[in-house]
Design an enzyme around this catalytic site. Structure first.
Site, PDB file in Angstrom:
ATOM      1  N   ASN A 100      32.415  28.098  40.783  1.00 38.49           N
ATOM      2  CA  ASN A 100      33.319  28.678  39.862  1.00 38.49           C
ATOM      3  C   ASN A 100      34.711  28.382  39.797  1.00 38.49           C
ATOM      4  O   ASN A 100      34.929  27.328  40.664  1.00 38.49           O
ATOM      5  CB  ASN A 100      33.259  30.279  39.947  1.00 38.49           C
ATOM      6  CG  ASN A 100      34.037  31.035  39.202  1.00 38.49           C
ATOM      7  OD1 ASN A 100      33.776  31.078  38.131  1.00 38.49           O
ATOM      8  ND2 ASN A 100      34.947  31.893  39.449  1.00 38.49           N
ATOM      9  N   LYS A 101      35.673  28.710  38.996  1.00 39.83           N
ATOM     10  CA  LYS A 101      36.919  28.022  39.106  1.00 39.83           C
ATOM     11  C   LYS A 101      37.510  27.778  40.390  1.00 39.83           C
ATOM     12  O   LYS A 101      37.415  28.765  41.064  1.00 39.83           O
ATOM     13  CB  LYS A 101      37.787  29.189  38.200  1.00 39.83           C
ATOM     14  CG  LYS A 101      39.380  28.791  38.014  1.00 39.83           C
ATOM     15  CD  LYS A 101      39.572  27.382  37.422  1.00 39.83           C
ATOM     16  CE  LYS A 101      38.768  27.394  36.123  1.00 39.83           C
ATOM     17  NZ  LYS A 101      38.894  25.819  35.641  1.00 39.83           N
ATOM     18  N   ARG A 136      31.827  18.315  29.490  1.00 37.67           N
ATOM     19  CA  ARG A 136      32.230  18.919  30.896  1.00 37.67           C
ATOM     20  C   ARG A 136      31.280  18.789  31.523  1.00 37.67           C
ATOM     21  O   ARG A 136      30.078  19.290  31.007  1.00 37.67           O
ATOM     22  CB  ARG A 136      33.129  20.247  30.638  1.00 37.67           C
ATOM     23  CG  ARG A 136      34.362  20.399  30.020  1.00 37.67           C
ATOM     24  CD  ARG A 136      35.115  21.752  29.919  1.00 37.67           C
ATOM     25  NE  ARG A 136      35.665  22.152  31.148  1.00 37.67           N
ATOM     26  CZ  ARG A 136      36.125  23.158  31.537  1.00 37.67           C
ATOM     27  NH1 ARG A 136      36.061  24.226  30.930  1.00 37.67           N
ATOM     28  NH2 ARG A 136      36.865  23.377  32.849  1.00 37.67           N
ATOM     29  N   ALA A 149      31.616  29.384  30.853  1.00 38.65           N
ATOM     30  CA  ALA A 149      30.458  28.917  30.787  1.00 38.65           C
ATOM     31  C   ALA A 149      29.672  29.366  29.662  1.00 38.65           C
ATOM     32  O   ALA A 149      28.995  28.631  28.863  1.00 38.65           O
ATOM     33  CB  ALA A 149      29.667  28.951  32.131  1.00 38.65           C
ATOM     34  N   GLN A 151      43.862  30.904  33.191  1.00 39.76           N
ATOM     35  CA  GLN A 151      43.277  31.848  32.623  1.00 39.76           C
ATOM     36  C   GLN A 151      43.189  33.280  33.006  1.00 39.76           C
ATOM     37  O   GLN A 151      42.962  33.939  32.071  1.00 39.76           O
ATOM     38  CB  GLN A 151      41.762  31.178  32.961  1.00 39.76           C
ATOM     39  CG  GLN A 151      41.478  29.725  32.175  1.00 39.76           C
ATOM     40  CD  GLN A 151      41.418  28.782  33.266  1.00 39.76           C
ATOM     41  OE1 GLN A 151      42.678  29.025  34.130  1.00 39.76           O
ATOM     42  NE2 GLN A 151      41.026  27.638  33.261  1.00 39.76           N
ATOM     43  N   ASP A 160      29.967  28.897  37.082  1.00 47.72           N
ATOM     44  CA  ASP A 160      29.676  27.922  36.009  1.00 47.72           C
ATOM     45  C   ASP A 160      28.118  27.265  36.526  1.00 47.72           C
ATOM     46  O   ASP A 160      27.544  26.861  35.556  1.00 47.72           O
ATOM     47  CB  ASP A 160      30.740  26.956  36.287  1.00 47.72           C
ATOM     48  CG  ASP A 160      31.918  27.255  35.402  1.00 47.72           C
ATOM     49  OD1 ASP A 160      32.926  28.065  36.160  1.00 47.72           O
ATOM     50  OD2 ASP A 160      32.056  27.028  34.064  1.00 47.72           O
TER      51      ASP A 160
HETATM   52  O1  MRU Z   1      37.672  25.826  33.158  1.00 50.33           O
HETATM   53  P1  MRU Z   1      37.291  27.367  32.679  1.00 50.33           P
HETATM   54  O2  MRU Z   1      38.406  28.024  32.121  1.00 50.33           O
HETATM   55  O3  MRU Z   1      36.072  26.754  31.529  1.00 50.33           O
HETATM   56  O4  MRU Z   1      36.535  27.985  33.862  1.00 50.33           O
HETATM   57  C1  MRU Z   1      36.028  28.976  33.682  1.00 50.33           C
HETATM   58  C2  MRU Z   1      35.404  29.607  34.850  1.00 50.33           C
HETATM   59  O5  MRU Z   1      35.574  29.103  35.858  1.00 50.33           O
HETATM   60  C3  MRU Z   1      34.741  31.065  34.691  1.00 50.33           C
HETATM   61  O6  MRU Z   1      34.665  32.007  35.902  1.00 50.33           O
HETATM   62  C4  MRU Z   1      33.240  30.769  34.458  1.00 50.33           C
HETATM   63  O7  MRU Z   1      33.066  29.839  33.431  1.00 50.33           O
HETATM   64  C5  MRU Z   1      32.412  31.961  34.090  1.00 50.33           C
HETATM   65  S1  MRU Z   1      32.700  32.802  32.290  1.00 50.33           S
HETATM   66  C6  MRU Z   1      31.804  33.924  32.221  1.00 50.33           C
END
Ligand code: MRU
Length: 365
Positions: A266-267, A99, A58, A215, A256
């Protein structure tokens, strides 16, 4: 400069190119095997990099969007404010469509627009410089914000410290240096502990692999391992076993978008972790800059959840297809942890706790 400083210098996820003609990013889809920087010169390249997760996380998306809009606005030929603003607005809407979930993208673009409006009346050439300055401020502030999140998180780690015993930390996805300008959010307490002289072996970070885009395996384990932190990788469905075995003292995850009531997106998989943490009595913390808190979103149900292509699950990581040709696939990129499951939300202003809306107000979010 130590080898570790050098490593962190190398993995700065997003920069402005020296000639200010492009946004310079690490293509995160190639990690950990290949550390390649690419330059995004056009709006389509930037949009595609965000969509395809070459630039992801994010806060990093927010910084990239701010640099991007400054770079691209610098190329506008408009010589009066109204025309310039019209082009800026179209570009902003286009980038915002890349996104939907991480609010930092919209936050950064809105902040750039606000700055532009503040300087209405200045010559276009000065406005272009002001936009570069604002983007740089967003980037520099992000480093300071993560460091401050790190200090608050480190305070929690100090409370858990027992002589001769490592602290087990579980994290999910990548909320590390690669996802921000530096330090990360969920990893910030760990990097801050190292800066305070703790050894990598005082902590033990368990990284969820993070299906389907890995990730955790490709990015978080890569970062922490290179930073000298004791790191273990497990598949997402193994996290409950670690908790049951008493290996996890605390959970730090990124975010996010935080809704007004504290629900935190979040993810995908974060919500399951929060439920497990409650079951096993493990403190569960969201780490997020205050720019991730969206007071205009009442609850998690109002957060738009990105749905992604089925190939990420059926073919992406395999030599051959690993699912029937015509199978239906469910692939949401995010979920949200309900506020009642969250021990606290660590921001740069302090740790917010239930009731979160009041706590945000008290912290001045
Ligand atoms: O789909 P992504 O890889 O962008 O998802 C990222 C996440 O869910 C992170 O945990 C979130 O963006 C926080 S990053 C400090």
């Amino acid at each position: 400069m130590t080898d570790k400083d050098d490593f962190f210098e190398k993995i700065i996820s997003v920069k402005l190119s020296a000639d200010r003609e492009s946004v310079d990013i690490i293509d995160q889809t190639l990690l950990p095997g290949t550390l390649r920087r690419i330059n995004l010169h056009t709006k389509e390249e930037l949009w595609d990099a965000i969509k395809k997760l070459k630039l992801r996380g994010a806060p990093a998306i927010g910084v990239g969007a701010a640099y991007g809009i400054a770079v691209l606005a610098n190329k506008f030929t408009a010589d009066n404010y109204d025309e310039f603003y019209g082009e800026f607005k179209k570009l902003k809407d286009y980038l915002a469509s890349s996104r939907p979930t991480a609010v930092n993208l919209f936050w950064a673009l809105d902040r750039m627009e606000r700055r532009l409006k503040e300087v209405q009346g200045e010559p276009v050439s000065s406005i272009k410089e002001i936009l570069f300055e604002e983007a740089q401020k967003i980037r520099d502030e992000d480093v300071a914000i993560s460091r401050s999140i790190g200090e608050f998180g480190f305070g929690l780690l100090k409370e858990l410290k027992k002589e001769g015993k490592e602290i087990g930390i579980l994290t999910h996805c990548n909320a590390g240096t690669l996802a921000t300008a530096k330090y990360g959010t969920a990893t910030a307490p760990v990097y801050t502990a190292l800066e305070h002289g703790w050894k990598g072996s005082d902590l033990h970070v368990y990284c969820d692999e993070t299906r389907p885009l890995l990730q955790g395996a490709r990015l978080t384990a890569f970062e922490l391992h290179n930073a000298g932190v004791k790191t273990t990788l497990q598949c997402d469905n193994m996290a409950s076993m670690l908790m049951k075995q008493g290996k996890i003292d605390i959970i730090f995850v990124g975010c996010d978008r935080v809704a007004r009531n504290g629900d935190s997106a979040n993810k995908i998989g974060t919500s399951g972790l929060a439920i497990l943490a409650k079951h096993y009595g493990i403190p569960f913390y969201i780490c997020a800059p205050s720019s991730t808190i969206d007071l205009n979103t009442a609850s998690g149900d109002d957060i738009p959840i990105e749905m992604r292509d089925m190939e990420e699950i059926t073919t992406e990581w395999y030599k051959e297809r690993m699912a029937p040709e015509d199978i239906d696939v469910f692939n949401p990129a995010f979920d949200f942890a309900e506020h009642g499951l969250i021990s606290g939300i660590i921001t740069e202003k302090g740790i917010a706790r239930e009731p979160f809306d009041r706590s945000f107000e008290e912290l001045g979010v």
